[in-house]
Design an enzyme around this catalytic site. Structure first.
Site, PDB file in Angstrom:
ATOM      1  N   GLU A 115       1.629 -13.361  -1.633  1.00 59.00           N
ATOM      2  CA  GLU A 115       1.696 -13.148  -0.183  1.00 59.00           C
ATOM      3  C   GLU A 115       0.335 -12.922   0.475  1.00 59.00           C
ATOM      4  O   GLU A 115       0.247 -12.262   1.512  1.00 59.00           O
ATOM      5  CB  GLU A 115       2.603 -11.952   0.117  1.00 59.00           C
ATOM      6  CG  GLU A 115       4.059 -12.219  -0.241  1.00 59.00           C
ATOM      7  CD  GLU A 115       4.956 -11.201   0.418  1.00 59.00           C
ATOM      8  OE1 GLU A 115       5.550 -11.519   1.462  1.00 59.00           O
ATOM      9  OE2 GLU A 115       5.060 -10.080  -0.112  1.00 59.00           O
ATOM     10  N   HIS A 156      12.291  -6.842   4.498  1.00 57.73           N
ATOM     11  CA  HIS A 156      11.192  -7.029   3.575  1.00 57.73           C
ATOM     12  C   HIS A 156      10.219  -5.843   3.553  1.00 57.73           C
ATOM     13  O   HIS A 156      10.052  -5.202   2.525  1.00 57.73           O
ATOM     14  CB  HIS A 156      10.474  -8.329   3.963  1.00 57.73           C
ATOM     15  CG  HIS A 156       9.325  -8.708   3.095  1.00 57.73           C
ATOM     16  ND1 HIS A 156       8.723  -9.940   3.139  1.00 57.73           N
ATOM     17  CD2 HIS A 156       8.641  -8.007   2.171  1.00 57.73           C
ATOM     18  CE1 HIS A 156       7.734  -9.987   2.261  1.00 57.73           C
ATOM     19  NE2 HIS A 156       7.661  -8.830   1.669  1.00 57.73           N
ATOM     20  N   HIS A 205      -0.056  -4.811   3.322  1.00 57.12           N
ATOM     21  CA  HIS A 205       1.343  -5.235   3.326  1.00 57.12           C
ATOM     22  C   HIS A 205       2.076  -4.381   2.313  1.00 57.12           C
ATOM     23  O   HIS A 205       1.601  -4.187   1.191  1.00 57.12           O
ATOM     24  CB  HIS A 205       1.466  -6.716   2.952  1.00 57.12           C
ATOM     25  CG  HIS A 205       2.872  -7.094   2.608  1.00 57.12           C
ATOM     26  ND1 HIS A 205       3.911  -6.949   3.494  1.00 57.12           N
ATOM     27  CD2 HIS A 205       3.422  -7.571   1.462  1.00 57.12           C
ATOM     28  CE1 HIS A 205       5.036  -7.339   2.917  1.00 57.12           C
ATOM     29  NE2 HIS A 205       4.768  -7.720   1.678  1.00 57.12           N
TER      30      HIS A 205
END
Ligand code: MN
Length: 235
Positions: free
Chosen positions: A74, A163, A93
């Site tokens: 990612e 997520h 993240h």
């Protein structure tokens, strides 16, 4: 430069110590001397990241010095935000569990206490399905990273439906600070809602509190306290 990379290693471990990241999740810095590059660890749990794990990337998420190391799938989150936001110098993240309910319900993520003001008065949610339909939820392409950055807009935090979150800041310390208090804010909103209706901070309060907390006195105090509490013997 060495100090910046050392701080990136420390940030990995602080975020792990606070359970903002576990085996998954990652934090990066923009290259201090080359705005068209960033540094991110190789694919590894953040608690064990060392200086030797850091990889330099272009903003198109291509490695400069991969040397056979596996890469986070990612990393497009990082490149996408650095491309869209010249003011951003660090990105995290994560899948902080406390934040997930806010991305999948109509309950807004808003500051409930002064320390939570750093997330901004109104936090947007990005839904990968809006543009990309059924996916495995991971942000792996340039277009997906750009789409996420578009929803982040000029803000500090964006929720990712089903997520996690992405957090951007002007400094690495600011990103770590925001991640820790975003998680605490989520936990406190969840608790307060079991008591009854929630009175959030007003937009004016958010602005004033966030301004105070972004000053070096607060930022350095948090960083020093949190880095003193982790093992820095093997950076
Ligand atoms: Mn993820």
């Amino acid at each position: 430069m060495d100090d910046a990379l050392r701080d990136l290693v420390i940030a990995n471990r602080i975020l792990a110590a606070h359970n903002v990241v576990d085996a998954f999740g990652h934090v990066s810095i923009r290259h201090p001397e080359r705005p068209d590059r960033y540094f991110l660890a190789c694919s590894k749990g953040p608690a064990g990241v060392t200086r030797a794990d850091l990889i330099e990337f272009t903003l198109e998420n291509e490695p400069i010095d991969q040397n056979g190391r596996a890469m986070y799938a990612e990393r497009a989150i990082h490149g996408g935000i650095y491309q869209a936001r010249p003011d951003v110098m660090a990105v995290c993240h994560n899948h902080s569990a406390a934040t997930i309910p806010f991305g999948v319900t109509s309950v807004p993520m808003r500051p409930i206490f002064h320390m939570g003001s750093v997330i901004g008065a109104h936090v947007p949610t990005w839904d990968i399905a809006d543009e990309f339909g059924d996916t495995n939820l991971l942000v792996t392409t340039h277009d997906q990273g750009a789409s996420l950055a578009k929803t982040l807009a000029s803000g500090r935090v964006v929720l990712m439906r089903g997520h996690g979150t992405a957090v951007a800041g002007r400094t690495l310390k600011e990103v770590v600070f925001t991640c820790v208090y975003l998680q605490k804010n989520a936990e406190l909103v969840t608790t307060a809602r079991t008591f009854g209706d929630v009175r959030y901070l007003s937009d004016g309060e958010v602005e004033r509190a966030a301004q105070l907390l972004s000053e070096p006195l607060s930022q350095n105090r948090a960083w020093e306290a949190w880095s003193d509490a982790i093992d820095t013997s093997k950076l």
